[in-house]
Every structure is written in C-alpha cells, then in structure tokens.
Design an enzyme around this catalytic site. Sequence first.
Site, PDB file in Angstrom:
ATOM      1  N   GLY A 235      41.206 -35.565 -10.392  1.00  0.00           N
ATOM      2  CA  GLY A 235      39.991 -35.194 -11.114  1.00  0.00           C
ATOM      3  C   GLY A 235      40.196 -35.124 -12.609  1.00  0.00           C
TER       4      GLY A 235
ATOM      5  N   TYR B 137      42.158 -30.493   7.947  1.00  0.00           N
ATOM      6  CA  TYR B 137      41.998 -31.318   6.745  1.00  0.00           C
ATOM      7  C   TYR B 137      41.456 -32.703   7.104  1.00  0.00           C
ATOM      8  CZ  TYR B 137      43.128 -34.105   2.642  1.00  0.00           C
ATOM      9  OH  TYR B 137      43.054 -34.963   1.566  1.00  0.00           O
TER      10      TYR B 137
END
Length: 285
Positions: A16, A157
């Site tokens: 990010g 996950y």
Amino acid sequence: MDSKTIVITGASDGVGAEAARQLHHHGHRVVVVGRSPHKTNAIGDELGVDRHVADFSRLADVRRVASDLQNAHPTIDVLANNAGGIFGDPTKTEDGFDVTFQVNHLAPFLLTHLLLDTLTASTASVIQTSSAGARLFGKVVLDDLEHDRDFTPQRAYGTAKLDNILFTQELHRRFHGQGISAAAFHPGTVASSFASNSGNFVQRMYGSRIARRLMTTPQKAAGQLVWLAEGRPGTDWLSGAYYEKRKPAKRTHPQTRDENISRQLWDRSEQMLSLPPNLGKTTNA
C-alpha cells in the site's frame, strides 16, 4: 494521463505504501488510510498527502473514516481496499467477529458500501488486494463464514481472500450498470511485514532470510495495484475479474464460478453489518 483521486487502505506499509508513492509520483491525488498512526502520518508527511488513521478491527473506525473521506473528497476515482493480513489464534473483535474475517472482508465491504454514493457518482474503480491463498486454503461455508468449527490461521486467511474475489464479482454484477468497475488481484509473495503478528509458520516463513530472497519486493508488487488504479476498465482490464501478473488468473477457486455463493455472501455480509438488504440490482453488464 488524467489525475485521479485514489484512496488506498493499508497504505502505511508494504504494498500500500509503495503504491501510494508510485501513484503520487505519477501525479495522482493520493489519500492514505492506515492502522498505525505513526506509520500512516509518516507516509502522509513523506508525500504531502491527506491521511486517515483507522483500525479495521474496529468497525466504528471504518464508519468514521468513511464519513471523513466523503466530507473531504466529493470525488473518489479509485478505492483500493488493500488493508488485510493473516493473524494467529482465533480472536473476536469488539464487534464480535473473527479478526481475520473482519479486517480482510467485512471492513472493506462496509467501507465500500458507505462510500457507494460517492463511488457511483465518480464512476469509480474498486480494487481488492486478494491472494493466491484463496485458491490454496479458502472455502466459503455459508453457515460458518468465520470458520468457528475448523479454524486455522491459513484457512481463515484463504477464505477471507476468496471473499475478496467473490465480493468483487458481486459488486460488478450489482453496480457495473451504475458506473462502478471492480477488480481483484494477487500481488505475489511479498517481502514485507505481512504475517508479522500471526504467530505461526507463515510468520516464520516471512521472517526467513532465505525465503525473503525468493519473494518479490513491495515496489514490484505495488506495480499491479498501480496498473489497475491507472487503467481504464473495459480497455486495460475487465471489470469483475481476478488478476495475477496483470492477466486474468488461469487457475481460480471453483467457488468463484458459482454466482449463488457470491450473492449469498453479499447478503450475509449485509445482515452481519445491519446494512439495508438487497442494496444494488444485479445486472448482466
């Protein structure tokens, strides 16, 4: 290239942060959202961009940051739902959900919903950072979305990343006719702080010097997010698709081919979050 307003969650570190750097360098108006106040403010100061602190394990933070984003940015051209992670033993958040399920799926699902008016008016792209772990470990069980009966960190996950792909497909079906485009992608196995709090073999793998030498860098992994954010849906990439290495993935989880699963996951997620039911109309676009 036209300058875009691009909101990136999970932007305080790793993929990010690197995507924020590259997109800012390309002249876009980047808005960073992150969990760590120190890291989020550091990347915000480095780039001189708007920043918001939100912990996705608290849905109140998601609602607050959605309101702040709407007030500060009347146009959002791209929402990159990049925040996520793998965690350790099953842990419930203050909202009552498994932390892996909430951070990776429910929180970005809620953020996208709360921003829908702005995203629709902006004919925005919504991008999900998923994972090949969806295919390897994931399985959506509609009456046990949080894997309370068979929890492992990898299974939780993988399923959450499968949720990301199914959400992308259903977002396309419901809102592409209203101007929203959506894509999910696998960034690769990235040498970052990912899994640093998982307390399992995945943490040991990501901390291994030998393994990290075989992983891709955050800078390279961010390139795919940047490509999707800057690209033109329908020309550079297809809305509703899941990408690996800038191409539609050749191998996908069988559940991604079942529209009933994605529709029911959407409906169940709305119910969990007490959102108005049947939001958006399915289209064939």
